[in-house]
Design a protein around this motif. Structure first.
Motif, mmCIF file in Angstrom:
data_model
loop_
_atom_site.group_PDB
_atom_site.id
_atom_site.type_symbol
_atom_site.label_atom_id
_atom_site.label_comp_id
_atom_site.label_asym_id
_atom_site.label_seq_id
_atom_site.Cartn_x
_atom_site.Cartn_y
_atom_site.Cartn_z
ATOM 1 N N HIS A 79 0.700 -1.354 0.204
ATOM 2 C CA HIS A 79 -0.051 0.303 -0.089
ATOM 3 C C HIS A 79 0.698 1.192 -0.208
ATOM 4 O O HIS A 79 0.538 2.358 -0.568
ATOM 5 C CB HIS A 79 -1.018 0.167 1.247
ATOM 6 C CG HIS A 79 -0.168 -0.281 3.174
ATOM 7 N ND1 HIS A 79 0.652 0.745 2.870
ATOM 8 C CD2 HIS A 79 0.114 -1.652 3.435
ATOM 9 C CE1 HIS A 79 0.982 0.374 4.316
ATOM 10 N NE2 HIS A 79 0.259 -0.604 5.179
ATOM 11 N N SER A 80 2.164 1.424 0.241
ATOM 12 C CA SER A 80 3.199 2.219 0.480
ATOM 13 C C SER A 80 3.337 3.023 -1.020
ATOM 14 O O SER A 80 3.394 3.707 -0.727
ATOM 15 C CB SER A 80 3.880 1.684 1.595
ATOM 16 O OG SER A 80 4.756 1.163 0.950
ATOM 17 N N SER A 84 -2.322 3.957 -1.058
ATOM 18 C CA SER A 84 -2.507 5.047 -0.695
ATOM 19 C C SER A 84 -1.958 6.714 -0.466
ATOM 20 O O SER A 84 -1.544 6.973 -1.681
ATOM 21 C CB SER A 84 -1.503 4.480 0.889
ATOM 22 O OG SER A 84 -0.610 4.372 0.489
ATOM 23 N N PHE A 250 -2.873 -2.822 5.796
ATOM 24 C CA PHE A 250 -3.591 -2.309 5.635
ATOM 25 C C PHE A 250 -5.079 -1.692 5.832
ATOM 26 O O PHE A 250 -5.326 -1.671 7.246
ATOM 27 C CB PHE A 250 -3.351 -1.990 3.878
ATOM 28 C CG PHE A 250 -4.069 -0.464 3.328
ATOM 29 C CD1 PHE A 250 -3.757 0.103 3.779
ATOM 30 C CD2 PHE A 250 -4.128 -0.890 1.818
ATOM 31 C CE1 PHE A 250 -3.354 1.352 2.795
ATOM 32 C CE2 PHE A 250 -4.646 0.368 1.009
ATOM 33 C CZ PHE A 250 -3.857 1.581 1.634
ATOM 34 N N HIS A 251 -5.846 -1.900 4.931
ATOM 35 C CA HIS A 251 -7.318 -1.527 5.622
ATOM 36 C C HIS A 251 -7.961 -3.326 6.026
ATOM 37 O O HIS A 251 -9.403 -2.736 6.476
ATOM 38 C CB HIS A 251 -7.637 -0.628 4.585
ATOM 39 C CG HIS A 251 -7.650 0.431 4.545
ATOM 40 N ND1 HIS A 251 -7.430 1.503 5.214
ATOM 41 C CD2 HIS A 251 -7.734 1.389 2.716
ATOM 42 C CE1 HIS A 251 -6.906 2.241 4.503
ATOM 43 N NE2 HIS A 251 -7.097 2.624 3.165
#
Ligand code: SF4
Length: 282
Positions: A79-80, A84, A250-251
């Protein structure tokens, strides 16, 4: 305003704005890769890490990634650099590596066991122009080329790349339209069509990440592996499947990591139909 031809979203992009993936923009009425050559990561990885189990095992491959993604997997391990806010900020300050520099680096690392270039880490198809330019140079130097992808692109994009790509690992993240649409923000039909076409051109391995409560039923794995068993590479070989374990990220932190026993049980079901099944992250 220009329409992007890459994936099912067909974003209509205002001049200078970004498409949904954050990686394509409109310039002079044409859509092009916004992060062309912007590098999020560069490493000499074991080929098995892509994962590719049946493509030059025991070798290394110079792996390069950029920024953005056209899916919205809530559990993204990258995600980085994918979707994001952090990814957008990192892209803005990233360094650029031209296709020529990348190919030269790949050649220099041959003596360390490198066989070529892998386009990976984020989704390479959203900057397919860079993949194409670098892969052509790599092929001229006799290097191998690999793409690790979610398979979410229109077939003309694949047709442009296929002559220059030797192997792909493509995610087949599940086997229901609901999961692709509602959880991943994707389109299962597009991925199935992409895989069906890709196997005609190069070595392909598939990866399914098993998420508890989403795609971990035995029936779904039966259907998925049945479909994969109908694919054949040009040399008649069956397509390998990697069944992989999820970790909260992450989410998606509302559930535990996939039980290892579940991964092994689903892999055993896949083996009823497939010759090459591997487990990952176990
Ligand atoms: S690749 Fe990106 S800009 Fe193009 S249609 Fe897909 S999400 Fe939109």
């Amino acid at each position: 305003m220009a329409e992007c031809p890459v994936c099912f979203r067909h974003c209509k992009i205002e001049e200078g704005a970004l498409g949904f993936c954050g990686a394509r923009t409109a310039r002079n009425g044409r859509v092009e890769a916004y992060h062309y050559g912007k590098v999020s990561g560069l490493a000499l990885d074991p080929i098995e890490k892509k994962p590719l189990a049946r493509f030059f095992p025991g070798t290394y491959i110079l792996s390069v990634g950029s920024f953005g993604c056209n899916l919205r997997c809530p559990f993204c391990q990258n995600h980085s650099i994918s979707w994001s806010e952090e990814a957008r900020r990192a892209a803005a300050r990233a360094e650029t590596l031209s296709p020529e520099q990348l190919a030269a680096l790949a050649e220099q690392t041959r003596k360390r066991g490198n066989i070529g270039i892998a386009f990976t880490y984020n989704e390479p198809l959203i900057a397919y122009e860079y993949v194409l330019d670098a892969a052509k140079l790599a092929k001229d130097k006799g290097l191998k080329t690999v793409m690790v992808s979610n398979g979410t692109a229109e077939l003309p994009i694949l047709a442009a790349l296929a002559p220059y790509i030797d192997a792909m690992n493509i995610d087949l993240k599940g086997f229901t339209d609901r999961y692709y649409r509602e959880v991943l923000g994707g389109d299962r039909r597009m991925v199935l069509d992409f895989i069906t076409e890709a196997v005609k051109h190069c070595h392909v391995e598939l990866t399914t990440l098993i998420i508890p409560g989403e795609n971990d039923s035995e029936d779904e794995m039966r259907e998925l592996s049945e479909w994969v068993s109908g694919l054949r590479e040009p040399d008649g070989e069956s397509v390998p499947l990697h069944v992989s374990r999820f970790f909260p990220c992450f989410h998606m932190t509302d559930r535990a990591a996939t039980d290892v026993k579940t991964v092994y049980r689903l892999a055993a079901i896949a083996r009823e139909k497939l010759e090459y099944v591997y487990t990952g992250n176990c």
